[in-house]
Design a protein around this motif. Structure first.
Motif, PDB file in Angstrom:
ATOM      1  N   THR A 101       0.836  -1.200   0.000  1.00  0.00           N
ATOM      2  CA  THR A 101       0.000   0.000   0.000  1.00  0.00           C
ATOM      3  C   THR A 101       0.870   1.250   0.000  1.00  0.00           C
ATOM      4  OG1 THR A 101      -0.070   0.183   2.402  1.00  0.00           O
ATOM      5  CG2 THR A 101      -1.743  -1.189   1.375  1.00  0.00           C
ATOM      6  N   PRO A 102       0.316   2.351  -0.508  1.00  0.00           N
ATOM      7  CA  PRO A 102       1.039   3.615  -0.365  1.00  0.00           C
ATOM      8  C   PRO A 102       1.089   3.979   1.120  1.00  0.00           C
ATOM      9  CG  PRO A 102      -0.818   3.825  -1.891  1.00  0.00           C
ATOM     10  CD  PRO A 102      -0.919   2.489  -1.248  1.00  0.00           C
ATOM     11  N   SER A 103       2.224   4.435   1.595  1.00  0.00           N
ATOM     12  CA  SER A 103       2.348   4.726   3.027  1.00  0.00           C
ATOM     13  C   SER A 103       1.555   5.958   3.451  1.00  0.00           C
ATOM     14  CB  SER A 103       3.819   4.897   3.413  1.00  0.00           C
ATOM     15  OG  SER A 103       4.398   5.925   2.637  1.00  0.00           O
ATOM     16  N   HIS A 106      -3.921   9.577   0.217  1.00  0.00           N
ATOM     17  CA  HIS A 106      -4.710  10.761   0.588  1.00  0.00           C
ATOM     18  C   HIS A 106      -6.106  10.446   1.130  1.00  0.00           C
ATOM     19  CE1 HIS A 106      -5.776   9.997  -3.605  1.00  0.00           C
ATOM     20  NE2 HIS A 106      -6.900  10.604  -3.366  1.00  0.00           N
ATOM     21  N   THR A 107      -6.635   9.249   0.916  1.00  0.00           N
ATOM     22  CA  THR A 107      -7.982   8.946   1.435  1.00  0.00           C
ATOM     23  C   THR A 107      -8.066   7.678   2.271  1.00  0.00           C
ATOM     24  OG1 THR A 107      -8.583   7.753  -0.570  1.00  0.00           O
ATOM     25  CG2 THR A 107      -9.143  10.097  -0.494  1.00  0.00           C
ATOM     26  N   ILE A 108      -7.044   6.895   2.316  1.00  0.00           N
ATOM     27  CA  ILE A 108      -7.099   5.617   3.043  1.00  0.00           C
ATOM     28  C   ILE A 108      -6.295   5.737   4.331  1.00  0.00           C
ATOM     29  CG2 ILE A 108      -6.450   3.174   2.977  1.00  0.00           C
ATOM     30  CD1 ILE A 108      -8.612   3.660   1.012  1.00  0.00           C
ATOM     31  N   ASP A 109      -6.935   5.390   5.439  1.00  0.00           N
ATOM     32  CA  ASP A 109      -6.243   5.326   6.722  1.00  0.00           C
ATOM     33  C   ASP A 109      -5.783   3.881   6.900  1.00  0.00           C
ATOM     34  OD1 ASP A 109      -5.336   5.435   9.314  1.00  0.00           O
ATOM     35  OD2 ASP A 109      -7.293   5.821  10.204  1.00  0.00           O
ATOM     36  N   LEU A 110      -4.506   3.687   7.144  1.00  0.00           N
ATOM     37  CA  LEU A 110      -3.961   2.335   7.201  1.00  0.00           C
ATOM     38  C   LEU A 110      -4.066   1.683   8.588  1.00  0.00           C
ATOM     39  CD1 LEU A 110      -0.831   2.749   4.916  1.00  0.00           C
ATOM     40  CD2 LEU A 110      -3.076   1.834   4.345  1.00  0.00           C
ATOM     41  N   ALA A 111      -4.733   2.342   9.542  1.00  0.00           N
ATOM     42  CA  ALA A 111      -4.839   1.776  10.894  1.00  0.00           C
ATOM     43  C   ALA A 111      -5.588   0.443  10.895  1.00  0.00           C
ATOM     44  CB  ALA A 111      -5.512   2.774  11.830  1.00  0.00           C
ATOM     45  N   ALA A 112      -6.752   0.385  10.247  1.00  0.00           N
ATOM     46  CA  ALA A 112      -7.518  -0.872  10.201  1.00  0.00           C
ATOM     47  C   ALA A 112      -6.727  -1.929   9.442  1.00  0.00           C
ATOM     48  CB  ALA A 112      -8.874  -0.654   9.546  1.00  0.00           C
ATOM     49  N   PHE A 113      -6.117  -1.533   8.346  1.00  0.00           N
ATOM     50  CA  PHE A 113      -5.310  -2.466   7.558  1.00  0.00           C
ATOM     51  C   PHE A 113      -4.203  -3.079   8.416  1.00  0.00           C
ATOM     52  CE2 PHE A 113      -1.603  -3.009   4.652  1.00  0.00           C
ATOM     53  CZ  PHE A 113      -2.075  -4.111   3.968  1.00  0.00           C
ATOM     54  N   SER A 114      -3.519  -2.254   9.168  1.00  0.00           N
ATOM     55  CA  SER A 114      -2.442  -2.756  10.035  1.00  0.00           C
ATOM     56  C   SER A 114      -2.979  -3.705  11.092  1.00  0.00           C
ATOM     57  CB  SER A 114      -1.717  -1.594  10.708  1.00  0.00           C
ATOM     58  OG  SER A 114      -1.044  -0.827   9.747  1.00  0.00           O
ATOM     59  N   SER A 115      -4.140  -3.386  11.652  1.00  0.00           N
ATOM     60  CA  SER A 115      -4.702  -4.248  12.701  1.00  0.00           C
ATOM     61  C   SER A 115      -5.177  -5.587  12.147  1.00  0.00           C
ATOM     62  CB  SER A 115      -5.849  -3.544  13.433  1.00  0.00           C
ATOM     63  OG  SER A 115      -7.006  -3.522  12.636  1.00  0.00           O
ATOM     64  N   ASN A 116      -5.425  -5.669  10.838  1.00  0.00           N
ATOM     65  CA  ASN A 116      -5.925  -6.905  10.236  1.00  0.00           C
ATOM     66  C   ASN A 116      -4.835  -7.875   9.797  1.00  0.00           C
ATOM     67  OD1 ASN A 116      -8.687  -6.437  10.549  1.00  0.00           O
ATOM     68  ND2 ASN A 116      -8.716  -5.096   8.765  1.00  0.00           N
ATOM     69  N   ILE A 162     -10.792  -4.665   4.356  1.00  0.00           N
ATOM     70  CA  ILE A 162      -9.635  -4.712   5.254  1.00  0.00           C
ATOM     71  C   ILE A 162      -8.982  -3.348   5.471  1.00  0.00           C
ATOM     72  CG2 ILE A 162      -9.194  -7.147   4.821  1.00  0.00           C
ATOM     73  CD1 ILE A 162      -6.910  -6.321   2.968  1.00  0.00           C
ATOM     74  N   PHE A 163      -9.382  -2.334   4.690  1.00  0.00           N
ATOM     75  CA  PHE A 163      -8.876  -0.981   4.918  1.00  0.00           C
ATOM     76  C   PHE A 163      -9.808  -0.154   5.795  1.00  0.00           C
ATOM     77  CE2 PHE A 163      -6.571  -1.869   0.912  1.00  0.00           C
ATOM     78  CZ  PHE A 163      -5.295  -1.705   1.414  1.00  0.00           C
ATOM     79  N   ARG A 164     -11.005  -0.650   6.049  1.00  0.00           N
ATOM     80  CA  ARG A 164     -11.967   0.123   6.820  1.00  0.00           C
ATOM     81  C   ARG A 164     -12.451  -0.609   8.078  1.00  0.00           C
ATOM     82  NH1 ARG A 164     -16.696   0.824   3.357  1.00  0.00           N
ATOM     83  NH2 ARG A 164     -17.249  -1.119   4.343  1.00  0.00           N
ATOM     84  N   ASP A 165     -12.590  -1.925   7.999  1.00  0.00           N
ATOM     85  CA  ASP A 165     -13.160  -2.705   9.092  1.00  0.00           C
ATOM     86  C   ASP A 165     -12.063  -3.409   9.882  1.00  0.00           C
ATOM     87  OD1 ASP A 165     -15.699  -2.107   7.954  1.00  0.00           O
ATOM     88  OD2 ASP A 165     -15.464  -3.797   6.573  1.00  0.00           O
TER      89      ASP A 165
END
Length: 184
Positions: A101-103, A106-116, A162-165
């Motif tokens: 993923t791009p680090s 501009h619109t995606i928060d990677l927090a949920a992705f990291s937690s998954n 996986i980027f939102r939930d």
């Protein structure tokens, strides 16, 4: 033979450098069972080098900041003497997925992705996520706007983006709708 698809995608990337793109490649690089079994891993190794070159090109480009890359394996080598090897039996039940993923998108928060990471994620979740990434709400930077049923129809209600939930650590095959015969 396996790198033809990568060459096509690379040419598309070059020809339409200023346009949003979606590319999907289902490569069957190591599925040539006509070869002597001793040579089959060489095909996979050659393809690995082609993928590495392709990824290097994408990551070195300016488009890297807007590019999501999903890499998936299926089941490994299944022909010849390979199914009797324990590693092949394990691979068969545990397909591999890597997502680049791009680090700082501009619109995606990677927090949920990291937690998954290290959670039970299915092809349905990948599908749900891809539909989300291709939807106009991402392209137009507008999470609040409802773009209608067109972009939600057909997404299984039990699947996750996986980027939102956030996927539960206790999710099991029954929750994920994975048939017991395919449950890892």
């Amino acid at each position: 033979r396996g790198d033809i698809g990568l060459e096509f995608i690379s040419q598309m990337w070059d020809a339409y450098s200023a346009r949003p793109k979606f590319a999907f490649l289902n490569a069957l690089a190591a599925h040539d069972y006509s070869l002597d079994a001793a040579h089959m891993p060489l095909g996979a190794e050659k393809y690995d080098k082609a993928v590495a070159g392709f990824l290097t090109k994408i990551m070195d480009s300016n488009e890297e900041k807007e590019t999501f890359i999903f890499l998936r394996s299926d089941h490994g080598l299944q022909g010849g003497p390979f199914p009797i090897e324990y590693s092949t039996q394990i691979e068969h039940m545990h397909p591999w997925t890597a997502i680049i993923t791009p680090s700082e998108h501009h619109t995606i928060d990677l927090a949920a992705f990291s937690s998954n990471q290290h959670r039970l994620i299915t092809g349905f979740d990948i599908y749900h996520t891809l539909r989300y990434l291709m939807s106009p709400r991402i392209a137009n930077n507008d999470e609040r706007k409802d773009f209608g049923v067109l972009f939600n129809e057909g997404i299984p209600p039990w699947s996750f983006n996986i980027f939102r939930d956030s996927i539960s650590t206790t999710r099991n095959c029954i929750d994920a709708k994975i048939p017991i015969d395919f449950c890892p």
